[in-house]
Design a protein around this motif. Sequence first.
Motif, PDB file in Angstrom:
ATOM      1  N   SER A 115       0.833  -1.206   0.000  1.00 24.44           N
ATOM      2  CA  SER A 115       0.000   0.000   0.000  1.00 24.44           C
ATOM      3  C   SER A 115       0.863   1.248   0.000  1.00 24.44           C
ATOM      4  O   SER A 115       0.578   2.233  -0.698  1.00 24.44           O
ATOM      5  N   ASP A 173       2.513   1.680  -3.473  1.00 24.65           N
ATOM      6  CA  ASP A 173       1.575   2.172  -4.487  1.00 24.65           C
ATOM      7  C   ASP A 173       1.554   3.707  -4.484  1.00 24.65           C
ATOM      8  O   ASP A 173       1.554   4.349  -5.548  1.00 24.65           O
ATOM      9  N   VAL A 174       1.544   4.292  -3.293  1.00 21.08           N
ATOM     10  CA  VAL A 174       1.539   5.754  -3.182  1.00 21.08           C
ATOM     11  C   VAL A 174       2.871   6.330  -3.652  1.00 21.08           C
ATOM     12  O   VAL A 174       2.916   7.338  -4.368  1.00 21.08           O
ATOM     13  N   HIS A 181       5.070   5.063  -5.825  1.00 13.71           N
ATOM     14  CA  HIS A 181       5.196   4.973  -7.290  1.00 13.71           C
ATOM     15  C   HIS A 181       4.312   6.001  -7.986  1.00 13.71           C
ATOM     16  O   HIS A 181       4.683   6.560  -9.024  1.00 13.71           O
ATOM     17  N   GLU A 182       3.141   6.251  -7.391  1.00 13.21           N
ATOM     18  CA  GLU A 182       2.228   7.224  -7.983  1.00 13.21           C
ATOM     19  C   GLU A 182       2.789   8.644  -7.877  1.00 13.21           C
ATOM     20  O   GLU A 182       2.670   9.448  -8.798  1.00 13.21           O
ATOM     21  N   GLN A 183       3.425   8.953  -6.751  1.00 13.94           N
ATOM     22  CA  GLN A 183       3.923  10.310  -6.506  1.00 13.94           C
ATOM     23  C   GLN A 183       5.320  10.548  -7.077  1.00 13.94           C
ATOM     24  O   GLN A 183       5.634  11.654  -7.519  1.00 13.94           O
ATOM     25  N   CYS A 184       6.146   9.512  -7.034  1.00 14.38           N
ATOM     26  CA  CYS A 184       7.560   9.679  -7.386  1.00 14.38           C
ATOM     27  C   CYS A 184       7.902   9.059  -8.740  1.00 14.38           C
ATOM     28  O   CYS A 184       8.832   9.509  -9.413  1.00 14.38           O
ATOM     29  N   GLY A 185       7.159   8.029  -9.112  1.00 17.84           N
ATOM     30  CA  GLY A 185       7.495   7.278 -10.321  1.00 17.84           C
ATOM     31  C   GLY A 185       8.339   6.066  -9.957  1.00 17.84           C
ATOM     32  O   GLY A 185       9.268   6.159  -9.156  1.00 17.84           O
ATOM     33  N   GLU A 186       8.018   4.919 -10.543  1.00 17.07           N
ATOM     34  CA  GLU A 186       8.697   3.676 -10.163  1.00 17.07           C
ATOM     35  C   GLU A 186      10.187   3.729 -10.475  1.00 17.07           C
ATOM     36  O   GLU A 186      11.019   3.296  -9.662  1.00 17.07           O
ATOM     37  N   TRP A 238      11.975   5.923  -8.001  1.00 19.27           N
ATOM     38  CA  TRP A 238      12.054   5.288  -6.686  1.00 19.27           C
ATOM     39  C   TRP A 238      13.126   4.204  -6.674  1.00 19.27           C
ATOM     40  O   TRP A 238      13.891   4.085  -5.709  1.00 19.27           O
ATOM     41  N   THR A 268       2.020  13.646   0.678  1.00 16.07           N
ATOM     42  CA  THR A 268       1.194  12.453   0.448  1.00 16.07           C
ATOM     43  C   THR A 268       1.984  11.201   0.809  1.00 16.07           C
ATOM     44  O   THR A 268       1.459  10.270   1.448  1.00 16.07           O
TER      45      THR A 268
END
Length: 272
Positions: A208, A211-212, A214-219, A222, A246
């Motif tokens: 969980s 998921d946040v 990757h959404e905010q930073c990019g996989e 990260w 976030t």
Amino acid sequence: MDVVHEQYGENQWNARCVEGDSGVGYLEGLDEECNMTVVDEMKYFLGGLGGVALDGPGSRGRNPGVPFCWSSVCWRELEAFTKAPAKRWPSSLPNMMIIDVSCNKWKKEIEKLTKEYGLNKWKHSMNGKTTLTWYASKNVPRFEVFYDGSFGSQLLFAVRCKALSVNRRTWRWNEGNTRLCLQCNRGVEETVEHLVLECSKYEQERESLMDVVHEQCGENKWNARCVEEDSGMRYLVGLDEECNMTVVNAMKDFLVYAWNKRQRLNRHFSSM
């Protein structure tokens, strides 16, 4: 000097000029023969040199006030002026240094120096403390909006300072006297990094969180952070330059769920 000669007499003033204080005590009103007319004129004279003044009597609408903020340069110039022969007084005035010592200027200077001293002392106090290696990356101490008094905030603060009560930190007084993680079978020390990034017992909670992230930073970004010295931990706890609220809030949620699960499992192990 016109006022001094008028009130005191030129010959008597010249006699005072050869005393130890060069007559400055009389001009300041510290002499037994205090003359308010001379003192008022002295206040105006000091104001012209840059003396800081507040509203007070005797200003005559020119440069009011009494208290001065004087530098040693002002005093040396004044002493040289009082020792000068009468015929040199008019010519010496234009050469006297006008010192700008306004209250606001020096207040700002003092505040600036105080902040610099406090900041250097704060940074110096963290040198050599391994638990503060992440926290020391902060440029300045400041109010953090994500400290809202919640349990997640308490855990986040402990993680930022590497003060979370994991076995690596508490092995000397915990029940098993062990540094190893009791939640997984990897046989590794239970560190803050292990609990957040590695331990298999918290995989669901970690998914969980990721998921946040990757959404905010990019996989890809990260993954690049994960190979850094801190394994991306500073970003997760909000100590990175690219602080993301976030992500920090998601990290707080992760810590609450993971820590509560850890406590339940530890109680289960101790009862066996």
